[in-house]
Design a protein around this motif. Sequence first.
Motif, PDB file in Angstrom:
ATOM      1  N   ALA A  71     -24.866  59.874  -4.154  1.00  0.00           N
ATOM      2  CA  ALA A  71     -25.170  61.298  -4.228  1.00  0.00           C
ATOM      3  C   ALA A  71     -26.640  61.633  -4.395  1.00  0.00           C
ATOM      4  CB  ALA A  71     -24.375  61.928  -5.382  1.00  0.00           C
ATOM      5  N   ARG A  72     -27.450  60.705  -4.880  1.00  0.00           N
ATOM      6  CA  ARG A  72     -28.828  61.073  -5.201  1.00  0.00           C
ATOM      7  C   ARG A  72     -29.775  59.905  -4.935  1.00  0.00           C
ATOM      8  NH1 ARG A  72     -29.866  59.445 -10.741  1.00  0.00           N
ATOM      9  NH2 ARG A  72     -27.997  58.425 -11.533  1.00  0.00           N
ATOM     10  N   ALA A  73     -30.997  60.278  -4.691  1.00  0.00           N
ATOM     11  CA  ALA A  73     -32.029  59.278  -4.392  1.00  0.00           C
ATOM     12  C   ALA A  73     -32.483  58.593  -5.674  1.00  0.00           C
ATOM     13  CB  ALA A  73     -33.213  59.942  -3.705  1.00  0.00           C
ATOM     14  N   PRO A  74     -32.918  57.320  -5.580  1.00  0.00           N
ATOM     15  CA  PRO A  74     -33.462  56.630  -6.760  1.00  0.00           C
ATOM     16  C   PRO A  74     -34.710  57.334  -7.267  1.00  0.00           C
ATOM     17  CG  PRO A  74     -32.992  55.090  -4.996  1.00  0.00           C
ATOM     18  CD  PRO A  74     -32.875  56.454  -4.406  1.00  0.00           C
ATOM     19  N   GLU A  75     -34.989  57.132  -8.541  1.00  0.00           N
ATOM     20  CA  GLU A  75     -36.128  57.814  -9.154  1.00  0.00           C
ATOM     21  C   GLU A  75     -37.363  56.919  -9.267  1.00  0.00           C
ATOM     22  OE1 GLU A  75     -34.746  59.275 -12.845  1.00  0.00           O
ATOM     23  OE2 GLU A  75     -33.288  60.649 -11.944  1.00  0.00           O
ATOM     24  N   THR A  76     -37.206  55.645  -8.931  1.00  0.00           N
ATOM     25  CA  THR A  76     -38.363  54.742  -9.034  1.00  0.00           C
ATOM     26  C   THR A  76     -38.635  54.112  -7.677  1.00  0.00           C
ATOM     27  OG1 THR A  76     -37.067  52.769  -9.565  1.00  0.00           O
ATOM     28  CG2 THR A  76     -37.710  54.191 -11.407  1.00  0.00           C
ATOM     29  N   LEU A  77     -39.888  53.757  -7.459  1.00  0.00           N
ATOM     30  CA  LEU A  77     -40.292  53.149  -6.184  1.00  0.00           C
ATOM     31  C   LEU A  77     -39.580  51.832  -5.966  1.00  0.00           C
ATOM     32  CD1 LEU A  77     -42.078  53.183  -3.679  1.00  0.00           C
ATOM     33  CD2 LEU A  77     -43.888  52.083  -5.038  1.00  0.00           C
ATOM     34  N   SER A 134     -30.688  52.694 -14.787  1.00  0.00           N
ATOM     35  CA  SER A 134     -30.594  53.164 -13.419  1.00  0.00           C
ATOM     36  C   SER A 134     -30.183  52.077 -12.455  1.00  0.00           C
ATOM     37  CB  SER A 134     -31.937  53.766 -12.984  1.00  0.00           C
ATOM     38  OG  SER A 134     -32.228  54.912 -13.739  1.00  0.00           O
ATOM     39  N   LYS A 135     -30.808  50.894 -12.619  1.00  0.00           N
ATOM     40  CA  LYS A 135     -30.517  49.828 -11.663  1.00  0.00           C
ATOM     41  C   LYS A 135     -29.095  49.340 -11.825  1.00  0.00           C
ATOM     42  CE  LYS A 135     -32.273  45.837  -9.395  1.00  0.00           C
ATOM     43  NZ  LYS A 135     -33.424  45.652  -8.570  1.00  0.00           N
ATOM     44  N   THR A 136     -28.640  49.187 -13.076  1.00  0.00           N
ATOM     45  CA  THR A 136     -27.261  48.752 -13.312  1.00  0.00           C
ATOM     46  C   THR A 136     -26.283  49.766 -12.765  1.00  0.00           C
ATOM     47  OG1 THR A 136     -28.036  47.678 -15.306  1.00  0.00           O
ATOM     48  CG2 THR A 136     -25.671  47.954 -15.081  1.00  0.00           C
ATOM     49  N   ALA A 137     -26.645  51.053 -12.901  1.00  0.00           N
ATOM     50  CA  ALA A 137     -25.748  52.102 -12.431  1.00  0.00           C
ATOM     51  C   ALA A 137     -25.500  51.977 -10.949  1.00  0.00           C
ATOM     52  CB  ALA A 137     -26.341  53.476 -12.760  1.00  0.00           C
ATOM     53  N   ALA A 138     -26.438  51.439 -10.221  1.00  0.00           N
ATOM     54  CA  ALA A 138     -26.281  51.342  -8.781  1.00  0.00           C
ATOM     55  C   ALA A 138     -25.832  49.965  -8.334  1.00  0.00           C
ATOM     56  CB  ALA A 138     -27.616  51.682  -8.104  1.00  0.00           C
ATOM     57  N   GLN A 166     -36.247  52.479  -4.671  1.00  0.00           N
ATOM     58  CA  GLN A 166     -36.305  53.035  -3.326  1.00  0.00           C
ATOM     59  C   GLN A 166     -36.496  51.938  -2.291  1.00  0.00           C
ATOM     60  OE1 GLN A 166     -39.348  56.024  -3.366  1.00  0.00           O
ATOM     61  NE2 GLN A 166     -38.288  57.289  -4.899  1.00  0.00           N
ATOM     62  N   LEU A 167     -37.148  50.846  -2.698  1.00  0.00           N
ATOM     63  CA  LEU A 167     -37.372  49.734  -1.767  1.00  0.00           C
ATOM     64  C   LEU A 167     -36.195  48.773  -1.720  1.00  0.00           C
ATOM     65  CD1 LEU A 167     -41.094  48.958  -2.691  1.00  0.00           C
ATOM     66  CD2 LEU A 167     -40.223  50.200  -0.686  1.00  0.00           C
ATOM     67  N   ASP A 168     -35.242  48.940  -2.646  1.00  0.00           N
ATOM     68  CA  ASP A 168     -34.083  48.052  -2.715  1.00  0.00           C
ATOM     69  C   ASP A 168     -33.000  48.595  -1.794  1.00  0.00           C
ATOM     70  OD1 ASP A 168     -31.939  46.501  -3.285  1.00  0.00           O
ATOM     71  OD2 ASP A 168     -32.040  46.722  -5.465  1.00  0.00           O
ATOM     72  N   ASP A 169     -32.729  47.892  -0.715  1.00  0.00           N
ATOM     73  CA  ASP A 169     -31.779  48.388   0.292  1.00  0.00           C
ATOM     74  C   ASP A 169     -30.382  48.574  -0.270  1.00  0.00           C
ATOM     75  OD1 ASP A 169     -31.174  48.991   3.170  1.00  0.00           O
ATOM     76  OD2 ASP A 169     -29.804  47.291   2.872  1.00  0.00           O
ATOM     77  N   GLN A 170     -30.011  47.787  -1.279  1.00  0.00           N
ATOM     78  CA  GLN A 170     -28.660  47.865  -1.825  1.00  0.00           C
ATOM     79  C   GLN A 170     -28.487  49.079  -2.742  1.00  0.00           C
ATOM     80  OE1 GLN A 170     -26.186  45.934  -0.847  1.00  0.00           O
ATOM     81  NE2 GLN A 170     -27.650  44.991   0.563  1.00  0.00           N
ATOM     82  N   ALA A 171     -29.582  49.737  -3.088  1.00  0.00           N
ATOM     83  CA  ALA A 171     -29.477  50.836  -4.043  1.00  0.00           C
ATOM     84  C   ALA A 171     -30.210  52.064  -3.532  1.00  0.00           C
ATOM     85  CB  ALA A 171     -30.016  50.398  -5.397  1.00  0.00           C
ATOM     86  N   ARG A 172     -30.125  52.321  -2.254  1.00  0.00           N
ATOM     87  CA  ARG A 172     -30.829  53.462  -1.687  1.00  0.00           C
ATOM     88  C   ARG A 172     -30.371  54.773  -2.309  1.00  0.00           C
ATOM     89  NH1 ARG A 172     -29.607  51.548   4.246  1.00  0.00           N
ATOM     90  NH2 ARG A 172     -27.646  52.276   3.403  1.00  0.00           N
ATOM     91  N   LEU A 173     -29.074  54.913  -2.531  1.00  0.00           N
ATOM     92  CA  LEU A 173     -28.529  56.123  -3.139  1.00  0.00           C
ATOM     93  C   LEU A 173     -27.737  55.743  -4.375  1.00  0.00           C
ATOM     94  CD1 LEU A 173     -27.323  58.045   0.032  1.00  0.00           C
ATOM     95  CD2 LEU A 173     -29.328  58.555  -1.360  1.00  0.00           C
ATOM     96  N   LEU A 174     -27.880  56.550  -5.416  1.00  0.00           N
ATOM     97  CA  LEU A 174     -27.225  56.269  -6.686  1.00  0.00           C
ATOM     98  C   LEU A 174     -26.031  57.200  -6.890  1.00  0.00           C
ATOM     99  CD1 LEU A 174     -30.343  55.848  -8.991  1.00  0.00           C
ATOM    100  CD2 LEU A 174     -29.012  54.069  -7.841  1.00  0.00           C
ATOM    101  N   PRO A 175     -25.145  56.851  -7.811  1.00  0.00           N
ATOM    102  CA  PRO A 175     -24.005  57.731  -8.105  1.00  0.00           C
ATOM    103  C   PRO A 175     -24.475  59.092  -8.609  1.00  0.00           C
ATOM    104  CG  PRO A 175     -23.635  55.550  -9.020  1.00  0.00           C
ATOM    105  CD  PRO A 175     -25.058  55.584  -8.550  1.00  0.00           C
ATOM    106  N   ALA A 176     -23.622  60.079  -8.438  1.00  0.00           N
ATOM    107  CA  ALA A 176     -23.917  61.430  -8.906  1.00  0.00           C
ATOM    108  C   ALA A 176     -24.040  61.454 -10.424  1.00  0.00           C
ATOM    109  CB  ALA A 176     -22.797  62.382  -8.470  1.00  0.00           C
ATOM    110  N   THR A 177     -24.803  62.388 -10.920  1.00  0.00           N
ATOM    111  CA  THR A 177     -24.776  62.662 -12.352  1.00  0.00           C
ATOM    112  C   THR A 177     -23.420  63.280 -12.677  1.00  0.00           C
ATOM    113  OG1 THR A 177     -25.609  64.913 -12.146  1.00  0.00           O
ATOM    114  CG2 THR A 177     -27.252  63.135 -12.310  1.00  0.00           C
TER     115      THR A 177
END
Length: 545
Positions: free
Chosen positions: A34-40, A130-134, A43-54
């Motif tokens: 649902a949402r874009a990552p908040e850290t660079l 954040s990273k674990t969440a994704a 953003q560079l990690d292909d497996q975590a391009r989008l994160l779960p919704a709040t």
Amino acid sequence: MLSAGLQIVIFPLPNLYWFSWVAVAPLIVAILRARAPETLQLQLDDQARLLPATPWQGFVLGYVCGILWFAGTCYWIFDTMHRYGGLPIPVAVLALILFCMYVGLYHGMFGLLLALIAGAKVGGSAITGSKTAASGTSIRRTLLAAPFLWVAVELARTRITAFPWELLGYAQTGNFSLTRIATFTGVYGLSFEIMLVNSVFAAAFLAAKERRKRLLVAACAAVLILQAGQWLVPAPVAADHTALLLQPDIPIQTGEMWTKEYFESTLRELTAISLRPAGEETGQRYDLIVWPESPSPFYTNDPLFRHAVSELARQSGTWVVAGSIGMTPAMHATMKSGGESSGGQGSQIFNSAALVSPQGEWVGRYDKVHLVPFGEYLPFPQVFAFAGGLTKEVGEFQRGASRMPLDARGQRLGMFICYESIFPDEVRQGPLEGAQVLVNISNDGWYGDSGAWKQHLQQTQMRAIENQRWLLAATNTGMTASVDPYGRIVAATPRKVRTALAAPYALSSSTSFYTRHGDWFAYLCAIISGGALVMRFAAAQKNSA
């Protein structure tokens, strides 16, 4: 929007039940991506391009889906409130919107819980980082929890809002093999199975490219295997009794239109059809005659009505169940075979099914326990006074106090009236108390020509499956039907025709696991969902420490 549309078409009248296996998958994907990552770095990690919704985003996504689904499935509420409730068109539209916004909260709750399990942010910080969440582990855990969360939310809709209309599992009512689950778990087990497959489809879209094809193949194979149960038709169930189910097709009219002449002519016609149904052999005997719930002013203390039904029972030599308006004084709630007090001021009225013996004696009555809000009573009348038109048309009914079967000497009838058929745990009380056949009387004329009559019948069929009982569905405008313990319609009438149906059925005294234990599976899912939430928050505290 895609998920809402798919959830609409899997139920009647579209009845594209095949789509039930993928109907919720788009919503799950939307919440988990649902949402874009908040850290660079992320953003560079292909497996975590989008994160779960709040949690808030998850709620909104689910809520919008739920509002659209209820609007597309329960659209008939507008026509009922406008045509029979007397509401102006803008007010009826507003009533439908407010209703959808209310019951849509449960889809919103599902979205919120799914986002929480996924480890989305709470109060500005991630539950587990954040990273674990994704991470893939978090996504897999969330997909595994989705079926449990969905069933828990369906249970909440049943118990709290008391509007479990078209739970997800009803989409597979015609799947004769898969519905065997319902004899153990109720309809909730089917909802769980459907959501499990939806989770696999969602996983295929969330997985890395190299795994996506394998997951899609596995999900499609599961659909083919599970849906194939629709064509594994069990052998016919033997029936050694026959009931005559009257379908009177009485139009919904205001009280002034019921003149004495019209009332008497209607009674004569219905009696004549009950004694000599078209197409049936002259002199054929039935084990039961059933008159459905209808908008007619058939009061149990009206001498004209009582005499007509008593004469029908005597002439046919048959037990008669007559949908009627029960009149009982406020301080006296027993029915006597010789008559019933008119009550007068201080009396209470009930939506009832009266039982009349072959000797013409009125020997029992079932009073509807679960009334329809805004239809049979007005909740919080000072707040909802604007919606009182429909209750004026139908009546301000009192609640019945017992679900004991009606005893027709040799056959015990598990009665439930109209709207009560959508409450699995309530209908099972009849067989639990010894009912040998289920009888549902209903007036689906309130729904007009919408798909609601078919939706209602589909849910009624599930009650036969869950309790492994024959079910006789007698309706005012149709479809009147005989349903076997597999949920199959073995005999039925066309709609909107005044006629009678010779309905085969049999008596049974055994009870299914679901009949004996009720909604145990749904409660288990709720407990597991609660445990999953506790574990996520416990992990968050551990990591923060």
